[in-house]
Write a protein that holds these residues in place. Structure first.
Motif, PDB file in Angstrom:
ATOM      1  N   VAL A   1      -0.098 -87.790 -32.764  1.00 23.68           N
ATOM      2  CA  VAL A   1       0.483 -88.671 -31.739  1.00 23.68           C
ATOM      3  C   VAL A   1      -0.225 -88.474 -30.401  1.00 23.68           C
TER       4      VAL A   1
ATOM      5  N   TRP B   1       1.689 -90.748 -40.937  1.00 22.05           N
ATOM      6  CA  TRP B   1       2.224 -91.082 -39.624  1.00 22.05           C
ATOM      7  C   TRP B   1       3.722 -90.813 -39.531  1.00 22.05           C
TER       8      TRP B   1
ATOM      9  N   TRP C   1       2.352 -98.623 -33.270  1.00 20.67           N
ATOM     10  CA  TRP C   1       1.604 -97.564 -32.590  1.00 20.67           C
ATOM     11  C   TRP C   1       0.211 -98.052 -32.184  1.00 20.67           C
TER      12      TRP C   1
ATOM     13  N   THR D   1       0.643-100.332 -29.288  1.00 23.88           N
ATOM     14  CA  THR D   1       0.902 -99.578 -28.058  1.00 23.88           C
ATOM     15  C   THR D   1      -0.389 -98.979 -27.509  1.00 23.88           C
ATOM     16  N   THR D   2      -1.204 -98.445 -28.412  1.00 23.62           N
ATOM     17  CA  THR D   2      -2.486 -97.861 -27.989  1.00 23.62           C
ATOM     18  C   THR D   2      -3.408 -98.936 -27.427  1.00 23.62           C
TER      19      THR D   2
END
Length: 834
Positions: free
Chosen positions: A182, A525, A568, A571-572
């Protein structure tokens, strides 16, 4: 893997189970008086605060408090996805199982009771690798271990921690750690320059590697004196000590992704931007994202094969000091002076340098059986992580000659390590630096400008977009597999269709071949939901309905994980877009400020100002006002009014842990270590240290045969958690001196703490002639422990002495009904009847 050492088969007479006022059965030999007058529910709730009741966790608990802790878990209910392994002494395992059987209680498969010699097999059956990956394996001390009334619990705990540490390392090296994954992805925008750019940059230089051990205090004056001749590399957690000594490091290093590490290390954010930050790819994002100078990273940028992942270094050992030492080798240093790299405790029992939060909280209070020889020739205590880290340091020291590097540790109090030379500070030979450190760094580091950063952001964005396509395909396949699973078994009256089973097999083959890398990433994940698929009763044959539900659950988890990875990645990507926005001549301040706040990185505004060459006055008034608010939030982050890290360290010195440490040293008659413990406490800011020092004074006086001093010291102890022990020692001393009246008063108070003291109180009442009170006390005790045959026999004898033959006869018969082979009771009854 360290082999398990068989604990001695215990020959302890554990005595009878007693029943407290709450109807709970406990063994005083195991827990003393802990549960005699307080219910276990209340006690455990206060002690653990439900920290043993998390979902999706594997708790490995040393000791079970003779089954009380197992019953507590059963009353609370085993949380979803959680399992428990209780490690007990061999002589107690069957005793506890028998007690559960006699009480008609069942221990479910999610709770296993085992010994230190078979726990690893039980742990494998419980799926320990999956829990380890999640970071959800939680070793816990029962109160039996904390109090260590039975000393065999100490090696049991140490062996457990040692084995578990090695298992953690093996799994972490094999599959990685979720927290690392993460944090690593949150750092993809920042990790632009690998540490390999510093290869041989400092050939011939002497480096001072500053770690956080107690001996750092003696090293700092030397470093300060020779600062102009040194390349100074320091770990981030000692920044405050460096600033107090007036030392600015050339390189500051941090690797840990956890929040507690950020709290311990965030003072580094106040260093000048000329200092180079050496970070592991997964360092806490709030450190890396708010750093306002240059930085180089260890490890890989992305958690999958990618051209962005350039060759990089990796060294033995998981601490920041080990990694920094390896980097010093690669940079070409001919000599590395280890400062504060102790890996053992000071004579006072301190683990960290004076002035640190750890040192202010006093000596290390956990029990330890680990000892090492120091450079000075004496033996010092250490703890499990330090002990294992010593092996990593030996590995690094063995590598040093290949790099032409000599390792020196001048501290006499540091652990002695093969390959590390110990010599006095005055004998260290230093040469002038070939060139100022920052000049070399400036030439070695690649240009870091807007164009370079944007190129990196775009390259990473391309990788993320491609990854998203792969994960999107995985998501579609898992959705289809869910439908196939339902159709295979038939739904809503429709017949089962085996064609859908064939399609499910085909989907699995596609996932494992065409999407192998990213299907593994999807599983890694969020592995937590896959744990719920693991069944305890694996040997039982599954019904069709159970197979259908398992398949449905499996693909739902797969689908949900794919969704989570997609989120994810999105978001990145959004974070990257904000990084790109930061580079614009007229950035969207609303957007980037929102991103900084979302990531809890208020100090990132400094980077924006530096990169654009702006001052606050150059900004629109509303933006400047928001930046001032960000600065205030940044300062609050650096100096929180209620320091979370300090609270974390304070919990390690709980009064029960301190009590256990003192008892252990007294039982071992270890006068020297009791004295050094007292000295460490005097130097600390630990709450309650005056009471702790009174207890130690009492212990030392008793061991020295100084009764008056011991009576005075123990008499000053009033803190409830220590009062019982103090009373016990006062009683022992008074009885030895045949001072029965004060001993009687202390035994009365002890009996109020715990019913198990009542027979001793009754015996003393009998000795001084107060027989009626003795009989009444015995009978009150037997209401709680009606199967204590020893006390029944004493009471029967006392009743006979007092001329109560009927009462005595009834008691003898009661004993024989329970134990027909009790010869003492038989003979006394025969004598009474004769």
């Amino acid at each position: 893997m360290t082999e398990a050492v068989d604990l001695p088969v215990d020959s302890i007479d554990y005595g009878p189970f007693l029943v407290n006022t709450f109807g709970e059965r406990y063994l005083p030999t195991v827990n003393g008086e802990t549960f005699s007058s307080s219910g276990s529910d209340t006690f455990y709730h206060q002690h653990f605060n439900d920290t043993v009741l998390d979902k999706d966790s594997l708790y490995i608990i040393a000791g079970s408090d003779a089954g009380l802790l197992i019953r507590y878990i059963l009353r609370k209910g085993v949380p979803d996805g959680t399992r428990y392994l209780f490690l007990e002494l061999p002589g107690l395992v069957e005793r506890i199982r028998s007690d559960f059987f006699e009480q008609q209680q069942e221990i479910p498969p999610s709770i296993q009771l085992c010994t230190i010699n078979d726990w690893q097999q039980q742990a494998l059956s419980a799926g320990i690798s999956d829990y380890l990956y999640l970071g959800n394996v939680k070793p816990v001390k029962s109160m039996a271990v904390v109090d260590a009334a039975i000393r065999d619990y100490l090696p049991l705990w140490n062996q457990l921690v040692n084995h578990l540490y090695e298992l953690r390392m093996a799994v972490t090296m094999e599959v990685g750690n979720h927290a690392f994954l993460v944090s690593g992805m949150k750092n993809v925008a920042s990790n632009r320059t690998p540490v390999t750019v510093l290869k041989d940059v400092f050939t011939g230089y002497t480096a001072a590697l500053l770690a956080g051990g107690p001996s750092l205090s003696e090293a700092l004056p030397w470093v300060q004196q020779h600062r102009h001749q040194l390349l100074v590399i320091a770990v981030a957690r000692i920044t405050e000590q460096l600033q107090q000594a007036g030392i600015v490091p050339d390189i500051i290093a941090a690797i840990d992704p956890h929040e507690v590490s950020f709290q311990a290390s965030n003072a580094m954010l106040t260093l000048p931007p000329e200092t180079l930050f050496l970070n592991m790819y997964h360092v806490h994002p709030k450190l890396l994202g708010q750093w306002h100078g240059r930085h180089v990273y260890l490890g890989q940028v992305l958690p999958w094969e990618s051209p962005i992942n350039r060759p990089n270094y990796s060294f033995p050992g998981i601490t920041v000091s080990h990694q920094a030492l390896g980097v010093a080798f690669e940079m070409g240093c001919s000599q590395v002076i280890l400062c504060g790299f102790d890996l053992c405790f000071s004579r006072e029992g301190l683990t960290h340098v004076k002035g640190s939060v750890e040192s202010r909280m006093g000596p290390f209070m956990d029990q330890t059986d680990y000892h090492v020889e120091t450079n000075g020739g004496w033996m010092a205590d250490t703890r499990i992580d330090f002990h294992i880290a010593l092996g990593n340091l030996r590995d690094l020291a063995a590598m040093a000659p290949r790099y032409g590097c000599q390792l020196i540790n001048p501290a006499a109090a540091a652990a002695k390590v093969d390959g590390v030379t110990h010599q006095p500070w005055s004998d260290i030979v230093l040469s002038p630096l070939p060139e100022p450190v920052h000049d070399r760094l400036h030439r070695a580091l690649p240009i870091d400008n807007r164009e370079q950063r944007l190129a990196h952001y775009q390259a990473v964005m391309t990788e993320l977009n491609q990854a998203r396509q792969q994960v999107q395909a995985i998501h579609r396949l898992t959705v289809e597999a869910l439908d196939c699973n339902a159709r295979f078994f038939g739904r809503k009256g429709k017949p089962a269709d085996f064609r859908f089973k064939l399609r499910m097999d085909e989907i699995e083959q596609i996932l494992d071949s065409q999407h192998k890398v990213f299907s593994m990433l999807v599983k890694r994940w969020s592995l937590i939901d896959f744990l719920k698929l693991v069944r305890v009763d694996k040997e039982r044959e599954w019904s069709d309905e159970e197979v259908e539900k398992a398949g449905d659950h499996y693909y739902r988890v797969y689908r949900n994980n794919a969704n989570a990875v997609l989120n994810w990645l999105d978001t990145t990507r959004e974070h990257l877009r904000c990084c790109i926005e930061e580079e614009q001549e007229r950035p969207n301040f609303k957007k980037i400020i929102a991103e900084w706040r979302r990531n809890q990185q208020p100090g990132r505004y400094r980077l924006l100002l530096d990169r654009h060459g702006w001052r606050l006055d150059d900004l629109p008034p509303t933006v400047a006002s928001q930046f001032r608010e960000l600065e205030q939030q940044f300062q609050e982050q650096l100096h929180p009014p209620d320091n979370p890290y300090r609270k974390h360290i304070e919990r390690l010195s709980h009064p029960l842990t301190v009590r256990s440490k003192m008892q252990q040293l007294f039982q071992q008659r270890d006068v020297e270590r009791l004295r050094t413990l007292a000295e460490g406490l005097r130097q600390s800011e630990l709450e309650g240290r005056e009471v702790y020092l009174d207890m130690i004074d009492g212990y030392l006086a008793e061991l020295a045969g100084e009764d008056e001093a011991a009576l005075a010291a123990f008499g000053r102890v009033t803190l409830p958690v220590f009062r019982e022990q103090a009373l016990a020692h006062l009683t022992t001393i008074h009885l030895r001196r045949q001072e029965y009246l004060p001993a009687l008063e202390q035994l009365r108070q002890l009996a109020a703490f715990s019913p198990t003291r009542m027979p001793h109180y009754a015996s003393l009442l009998r000795i001084i002639g107060r027989r009626d009170e003795a009989i009444a006390t015995y009978r009150r005790y037997l209401e709680m422990a009606n199967d204590d045959l020893v006390v029944l026999l004493r009471l029967a004898q006392l009743e006979s002495e007092c001329g109560h033959p009927h009462e005595a006869r009834t008691l003898y018969e009661r004993i024989l009904a329970r134990d027909p082979g009790n010869n003492a009771a038989r003979q006394l009854l025969d004598a009474l009847n004769g």
